[in-house]
Enzyme design. Sequence first.
Site, PDB file in Angstrom:
ATOM      1  N   ARG A 353       0.849  -1.196   0.000  1.00 38.94           N
ATOM      2  CA  ARG A 353       0.000   0.000   0.000  1.00 38.94           C
ATOM      3  C   ARG A 353       0.876   1.235   0.000  1.00 38.94           C
ATOM      4  O   ARG A 353       1.944   1.254   0.633  1.00 38.94           O
ATOM      5  CB  ARG A 353      -0.875   0.017   1.264  1.00 38.94           C
ATOM      6  CG  ARG A 353      -1.975   1.075   1.242  1.00 38.94           C
ATOM      7  CD  ARG A 353      -3.068   0.708   0.276  1.00 38.94           C
ATOM      8  NE  ARG A 353      -4.197   1.619   0.289  1.00 38.94           N
ATOM      9  CZ  ARG A 353      -4.314   2.695  -0.496  1.00 38.94           C
ATOM     10  NH1 ARG A 353      -3.331   3.026  -1.327  1.00 38.94           N
ATOM     11  NH2 ARG A 353      -5.388   3.454  -0.464  1.00 38.94           N
ATOM     12  N   CYS A 578      -2.601  -0.465  -4.633  1.00 36.95           N
ATOM     13  CA  CYS A 578      -1.676   0.310  -3.797  1.00 36.95           C
ATOM     14  C   CYS A 578      -1.531   1.744  -4.275  1.00 36.95           C
ATOM     15  O   CYS A 578      -1.122   2.602  -3.505  1.00 36.95           O
ATOM     16  CB  CYS A 578      -0.313  -0.380  -3.736  1.00 36.95           C
ATOM     17  SG  CYS A 578       0.667  -0.249  -5.256  1.00 36.95           S
TER      18      CYS A 578
END
Length: 606
Positions: A353, A578
């Site tokens: 992420r 992400c």
Amino acid sequence: MCPLCTTEHAAPQLYTTLHRRKCSSVSTPRITTHYTIHSRDKDSRWEGIEMERFADEADVVIVGGGPAGLSAAIRLKQLANEHEKELRVCLVEKASQIGAHTLSGACLEPTALSELFPDWKERGAPMNTPVTEDVFSILTEKHRIPVPILPGLPMRNHGNYIVRLGNFVHWLGEQAEELGVELYPGYAAAEVLFHEDGSVKGIATNDVGIAKDGSPKDVFERGMELHAKVTLFGEGCHGHLAKQLYKQFNLRENCEPQTYAIGLKEVWVIDEKKWRPGRVEHSVGWPLNRNTYGGSFLYHLNEGEPLVALGFVVGLDYTNPYLSPFREFQRWKHHPSVAPTLEGGSRIAYGARALNEGGIQSIPKLTFPGGLLIGCSPGFMNVPKIKGTHTAMKSGMLAAEAIFPKVTAEGLDSETTGLHVPEYAEALKNSWVWKELHSVRNIRPSFHNYFGLYGGMIYTGVFYWIFRGKEPWTLKHAGLDANQLKPAKECTPIEYPKPDGKISFDLLSSVALSGTNHEGDQPPHLTLKNDSVPVERNLAIYDGPEQRFCPAGVYEYVPLETGDGMRLQINAQNCVHCKTCDIKDPSQNINWVVPEGGGGPAYNGM
């Protein structure tokens, strides 16, 4: 050797001419079919298709079922109950379940939680691991140099809890539902809707049943509209709709560009003899050089089995296009101070992420007619603490407290159709969130010096530990992360060791552990503004950095079927949402948009 045409050029100055000729002689394969790039109004395949959307009304609509969005929803319903008011709060979340897209370290500071639910322990919040041990180190290739964590430094975790944030967010969702919040997981907010006066009207969820080539399937269904007096945007880092709002309302006019990092994480089951529940380890240094911002974490969880959460963070302002954050993470696990913990264990989860790292300098204007920005979308992360959950939650709570009297007023008094609530920004600036972020504002940008990591640590030791961030100046960031890459010809390729399959692993086997799944027959949601740019610019100048900065193997350069040149292949089904590609693309040609709701990773308590 040229990455585009496999020719050894005699002189660099010939490069542009040769590449332009090569590219112009090959028609660019069509990659992007998404309607945000290719309008359906001009596509004959869409003639006669019913495009009317069903609309529903709520008092407040919240986009994003993360800590900020759920805290806002909970606080609104708490206030409604206290004041005996009827209040309809609807929350949409693109993940198939609340918490399924949530990923963080995570070491949680319980400040905001204790304000939201003073009885969180009695309510069964999944916070089972109080921090018992704090370790911070500088790594060299072979050694670990301990660094004392003095009282008052942001890395000190006394009183915090190691959590699996996805489980925590799922629990928050249960609390919200009990209070009467309407939760709609599996519905991605795809579009911001506006009133005629320009104020925000609400959102529309994504259409479903569109084929990969952009044509309607027999099962095509239009998304639905959700209208509200106020819409809260809590999409998380680099939100798809927030990007539109920045432009629509010029929200970034008086702040610095946001700067980011990518965080990669794994969860392991380890040998019980090596398990130390409550232990928190952080490191900086190897395998990154002194001018690349980043570091690691290794947390020992107490969840009934010997689990550890470990991860690696790399600032996306790095300059070498050959750097691969994923491979740096895999290499770090072989350090002599890390590998013994993992030996004999088994990896059970993987994910990645992006993180906001701009701090207070990069926070945009937070309010606009009809809407507010909350949580990690505008960027409330405390970077040296590596914590943003508590500040995100508090921002949602403050937003709820600011809008509640307005949305429940008998006679709405507003200059615009969508309510404008500037009181939220004022409340935030008077809260502990602003004080906390202001005190650490110079730590991240202090790393932009000749000594890099070491200069930043010295600055932190002097100006933060001694003066607590009260220095009368505010340092600036380097600018957009996308602009920091150097051309490949100016950089040295990085030789990464092959994964051993025991401690380090390849990319695709890692993505398989993320549970990522998308409907295969849909337009790629990684859209390109211009399909020819990846080969003509990114590959030609930067040797295709997207095939290295993506942590999920979404981007690949493969030979054209004719054998004459290369083309970009986008494996959109691998995407873990992400947003790194949207941030780091040196051409700013990639625009991440939402796929069909319910698609993406299925993190199990990440």
